[in-house]
Design an enzyme around this catalytic site. Sequence first.
Site, PDB file in Angstrom:
ATOM      1  N   GLN A 158      12.331   7.272  -1.985  1.00 14.46           N
ATOM      2  CA  GLN A 158      12.650   8.235  -3.034  1.00 14.46           C
ATOM      3  C   GLN A 158      13.898   9.031  -2.681  1.00 14.46           C
ATOM      4  O   GLN A 158      14.128   9.370  -1.535  1.00 14.46           O
ATOM      5  CB  GLN A 158      11.467   9.180  -3.237  1.00 14.46           C
ATOM      6  CG  GLN A 158      10.253   8.490  -3.828  1.00 14.46           C
ATOM      7  CD  GLN A 158       9.178   9.468  -4.240  1.00 14.46           C
ATOM      8  OE1 GLN A 158       9.232  10.060  -5.308  1.00 14.46           O
ATOM      9  NE2 GLN A 158       8.176   9.636  -3.383  1.00 14.46           N
ATOM     10  N   HIS A 212       4.164  12.723   3.833  1.00 11.79           N
ATOM     11  CA  HIS A 212       4.019  12.313   5.236  1.00 11.79           C
ATOM     12  C   HIS A 212       3.512  13.436   6.147  1.00 11.79           C
ATOM     13  O   HIS A 212       3.516  13.278   7.363  1.00 11.79           O
ATOM     14  CB  HIS A 212       5.317  11.710   5.773  1.00 11.79           C
ATOM     15  CG  HIS A 212       5.779  10.530   4.983  1.00 11.79           C
ATOM     16  ND1 HIS A 212       5.086   9.338   4.985  1.00 11.79           N
ATOM     17  CD2 HIS A 212       6.804  10.371   4.110  1.00 11.79           C
ATOM     18  CE1 HIS A 212       5.704   8.491   4.165  1.00 11.79           C
ATOM     19  NE2 HIS A 212       6.732   9.091   3.615  1.00 11.79           N
ATOM     20  N   SER A 239       9.677   4.733   3.868  1.00  6.58           N
ATOM     21  CA  SER A 239       8.579   5.306   3.081  1.00  6.58           C
ATOM     22  C   SER A 239       8.196   4.368   1.940  1.00  6.58           C
ATOM     23  O   SER A 239       7.692   3.271   2.187  1.00  6.58           O
ATOM     24  CB  SER A 239       8.968   6.701   2.578  1.00  6.58           C
ATOM     25  OG  SER A 239       7.862   7.346   1.978  1.00  6.58           O
ATOM     26  N   LEU A 240       8.437   4.764   0.691  1.00  7.20           N
ATOM     27  CA  LEU A 240       8.145   3.894  -0.450  1.00  7.20           C
ATOM     28  C   LEU A 240       8.758   2.508  -0.269  1.00  7.20           C
ATOM     29  O   LEU A 240       8.170   1.489  -0.668  1.00  7.20           O
ATOM     30  CB  LEU A 240       8.678   4.567  -1.713  1.00  7.20           C
ATOM     31  CG  LEU A 240       8.715   3.851  -3.065  1.00  7.20           C
ATOM     32  CD1 LEU A 240       9.929   2.976  -3.264  1.00  7.20           C
ATOM     33  CD2 LEU A 240       7.440   3.052  -3.334  1.00  7.20           C
ATOM     34  N   GLN A 257       0.582   5.569   6.892  1.00  7.63           N
ATOM     35  CA  GLN A 257       1.955   5.979   6.587  1.00  7.63           C
ATOM     36  C   GLN A 257       2.011   7.224   5.711  1.00  7.63           C
ATOM     37  O   GLN A 257       2.910   8.047   5.831  1.00  7.63           O
ATOM     38  CB  GLN A 257       2.685   4.819   5.887  1.00  7.63           C
ATOM     39  CG  GLN A 257       4.167   5.058   5.647  1.00  7.63           C
ATOM     40  CD  GLN A 257       4.606   4.628   4.263  1.00  7.63           C
ATOM     41  OE1 GLN A 257       4.028   5.003   3.259  1.00  7.63           O
ATOM     42  NE2 GLN A 257       5.648   3.803   4.223  1.00  7.63           N
ATOM     43  N   ARG A 278       0.039   5.489  -6.037  1.00 10.43           N
ATOM     44  CA  ARG A 278       0.356   6.223  -4.804  1.00 10.43           C
ATOM     45  C   ARG A 278       1.066   7.525  -5.146  1.00 10.43           C
ATOM     46  O   ARG A 278       0.755   8.588  -4.594  1.00 10.43           O
ATOM     47  CB  ARG A 278       1.227   5.352  -3.902  1.00 10.43           C
ATOM     48  CG  ARG A 278       1.710   6.009  -2.604  1.00 10.43           C
ATOM     49  CD  ARG A 278       2.569   5.002  -1.837  1.00 10.43           C
ATOM     50  NE  ARG A 278       3.050   5.481  -0.548  1.00 10.43           N
ATOM     51  CZ  ARG A 278       4.256   6.012  -0.328  1.00 10.43           C
ATOM     52  NH1 ARG A 278       5.107   6.156  -1.342  1.00 10.43           N
ATOM     53  NH2 ARG A 278       4.623   6.391   0.891  1.00 10.43           N
TER      54      ARG A 278
END
Length: 311
Positions: free
Chosen positions: A10, A205, A91-92, A254, A116
């Site tokens: 993102q 996170h 991440s994503l 994660q 998510r």
Amino acid sequence: MSFSIIFPGQGSQAIGMMSELAESHSLVKDLFSEASDALGVDMWRLTQEGPIETLSQTENTQPALLIAGVSAWRVWQALGGQPPAMMAGHSLGEYTALVAAGALSFADGVTLVRDRGRYMQDAVPAGEGGMAAIIGLDDEQVKAVCAAVIADRNVPNEVLQAVNFNAPGQVVIAGSASAIEHAASAMKEAGAKRALPLPVSIPAHSSLMSPASARLAERLAGINISLPAIPVLHNCNVEVASSAEQIKANLVSQLDSPVRWVESIESMHRQGVSQFIESGPGRVLGGMVKRIVKGVDVACIDKPDAIAGLI
């Protein structure tokens, strides 16, 4: 030359992203159409017309970036691009990597990351969480300041953690909004060049995401995941999973664990990767890679000429 393909998270979204690639390769719009059917939202229109506020809502941003990253990868394949030695995503972007590497179907991937995003937003009420980028302190300094702020404030259940280790001297912190606000001045007092609040209300996170992790674990239980055809390095442990169940466990971990991006890039470089190709919009990851490992090649495959030139 051994190379890796990496996928952004993102922050890389923009109105008009992937438009040039779509003009040259119909499979881009085909993928957006497939995703739109799965999500019940016209994703191509959203990415091309906005508004940016809607595109930047996490439940929209996550599938949009996954579609973009996978479409660039599919064009690479269609033009005869060779498979990389490894893949990874920030991440994503880890989900995008798993779809591109064949561990997760495209339809499952876009609906999974949409959910998510919803789980993440639901975990912390809007305005109660936040994130900030700290520039100019090393990892241990950032961790120490976070611990000191929590100790000094002594507010029950308040959270402040270092969560994204993006590059040397660039660490993102996340946690309770009030703690983030106090941390900004504390970081500057400790020698940070900048402490930039990020335009998000989700403390991604951090341990505040544990309710989202629990929901994600339930959701993943019904998803078919297999070992990828191309090794994918995971954010939470900087390892390649050895089983489908380990992949699911890594994705759950994660969500409320730090993104160990510096270690991920260093690990791939130690394994012989000397070129990193960013698949998707923007150049965010390429800039990080240059700061992590000196002298490596970086490129981005979001436009036709870039892909053709690399191939």
